[in-house]
Scaffold this active site. Sequence first.
Site, PDB file in Angstrom:
ATOM      1  N   CYS A   1       0.838  -1.195   0.000  1.00 19.93           N
ATOM      2  CA  CYS A   1       0.000   0.000   0.000  1.00 19.93           C
ATOM      3  C   CYS A   1       0.880   1.256   0.000  1.00 19.93           C
ATOM      4  O   CYS A   1       1.771   1.387  -0.817  1.00 19.93           O
ATOM      5  CB  CYS A   1      -0.963  -0.043   1.174  1.00 19.93           C
ATOM      6  N   VAL A   2       0.640   2.196   0.909  1.00 22.35           N
ATOM      7  CA  VAL A   2       1.438   3.431   0.923  1.00 22.35           C
ATOM      8  C   VAL A   2       2.900   3.130   1.252  1.00 22.35           C
ATOM      9  O   VAL A   2       3.800   3.866   0.840  1.00 22.35           O
ATOM     10  CB  VAL A   2       0.842   4.449   1.918  1.00 22.35           C
TER      11      VAL A   2
END
Length: 614
Positions: free
Chosen positions: A348-349
Amino acid sequence: MADRNDGPRAISEPIPFSSEYAVKDPEAFAMNMARMFEQIGKAASAWIEPREKGQVVETGPVSMVEVVETLSKVGEYWMTDPARAMEAQTRLFAGYMSVWNNSIRRMAGDTANAEHVSPAKGDKRFSDEDWNQNFFFDFLKQVYLMTSRWADELVEEANGLDEHTRHKAAFYMRQVSNALSPTNFIMTNPEIYRETIQSNGQNLVKGMKMFAEDMAAGKGNLRIRQADYDAFAIGKDIALTEGKVIAQNEICQILQYAPKTETVFKRPILITPPWINKYYILDLKPEKSFIEWLVEQGHTVFLISWVNPDERHAEKTWQDYIEEGIVFGLDTAEKASGAKEFNVIGYCVGGTLLTAGLSYLKARGDTRPQTATLLTTQVDFTHAGDLLVFVDEDQLKTLEATMDAKGYLDGSQMAQAFNMLRSADLIWPYFVNNYLKGKDPMPFDLLFWNADATRMPKANHLFYLRNCYLENNLSGGDMVIGKTPIDLSKVDIPIYNLATKEDHIAPAKSVYRGSKCFGGDVTFVVSGSGHIAGVVNHPSRGKYQYWTGADPEDGGSYEDWLQKAEEHKGSWWPHWAEWIAEKNGEEMVKARKPGGGKIKPIEDAPGSYVKVKT
């Protein structure tokens, strides 16, 4: 009336409004209603008290002013032209008359010619049989569905709106529609109504007690519990993979996991998880743990466990997170293992940061990362989905002013934003189950993790929102970290890029587009399910599927790629294992203990940073 246990009835066999909807014990019912209102009073006090003391700042992912202003633009289009307004009203009233006429036909037994407004596929809100069989509730359901679809069409057909405003309006309209569903109210939900009558309102007493507790737990803001949080403890029930914390600084701890095989791949793995929520989504129960599985496959695994930031971390930037996180992790892993080459994984991030970090490292001659695995990671944010709703210049200014007070964004606000992406699944079912049915939520490790929110440091978070969501600088080559321009076309190591088909946070179409930004070989794979379940899918469970296909550069659009892709049953993990084994080569070395005799471990995994609550 036939017994309810006779099995499901066809629509042609309507159930009249029966005595099961009549109060059986008025005295007990009245007593429980008084107890219910007592709990509502406690909830009101929990809401009012922190506001009177100035302890609550009225903030959230979206302000009510923002919602009203956006939807007003839709209303303005329809109301400024009398003909358009009449056309919209006529369409609505025609829909109501159609529902009414069809209901009359059903009551008369003419089911062959009666049309029926049905929920969309996958909508589980109207599963109780009375939504179809009882005239009153069936009518309510159809009116609601028809009205919400009409409202969606008003947004879709409103000309003159820019795409961002239309996107926001559609999102806000969906939130309003989900909130106003008849399933969310006692008198208009047959299941709740029956439960209330049969228990003489005891369900509402228990439900409002939980409501008051959750309001108090949120310190004046409702924090809906999605799982039995007392059923889990980090390091006891989840995050159990054996290992040690071998280094730490202001931003993170570095974990190294104990080997489970006599020999291991020469190249260790360093994992960069998201700092939005905590790393142990990759180390839930052993039967779900990706980290445990990696160790069992013969990998030496290092992992960054991010700090839960506070005001001391307000000015920590992406450069700090790269230098004090990724570089610190590589330096630590190199010292502990003696390795000079690594496989890196980002989720993800954390994957977005890792991607920028790969370009940053390449620019300064650091070539230790030899492969990268990106899990539901966006690097091009053109198709970033509904999270784009929360990012424009005005909202960033408001957010910055909010974060100025403490130096960070409270984790509950990010949790609210993610829950709003799927409010029909992540908000209202729990509202109904907890507060109206009065039932305790189930013990579910994934939702325990989801509620274990982290804060967002000001400088880091604002940089992320502006450079990724608002300006899309990472994919365009316009991001600068420190004084280093970030150019993904210079990242030429092999990349395994995983998207999940039903992802609302990193849409598969967005991940696919990002695959074309890199300068090397990219293996693009799509997993079934969503942002979490599609990634955390142990092969032993035999769930879902994954698709493989052409190189993204040759695959055309995402839709074209998916149409031609080959479907495989089960988890993507074994496919990745084959990919990484090929990149690693056949050379194996003796298993490495945490610290490698060169670094003295600080404490046992999962470490202390991950246990800090918001």
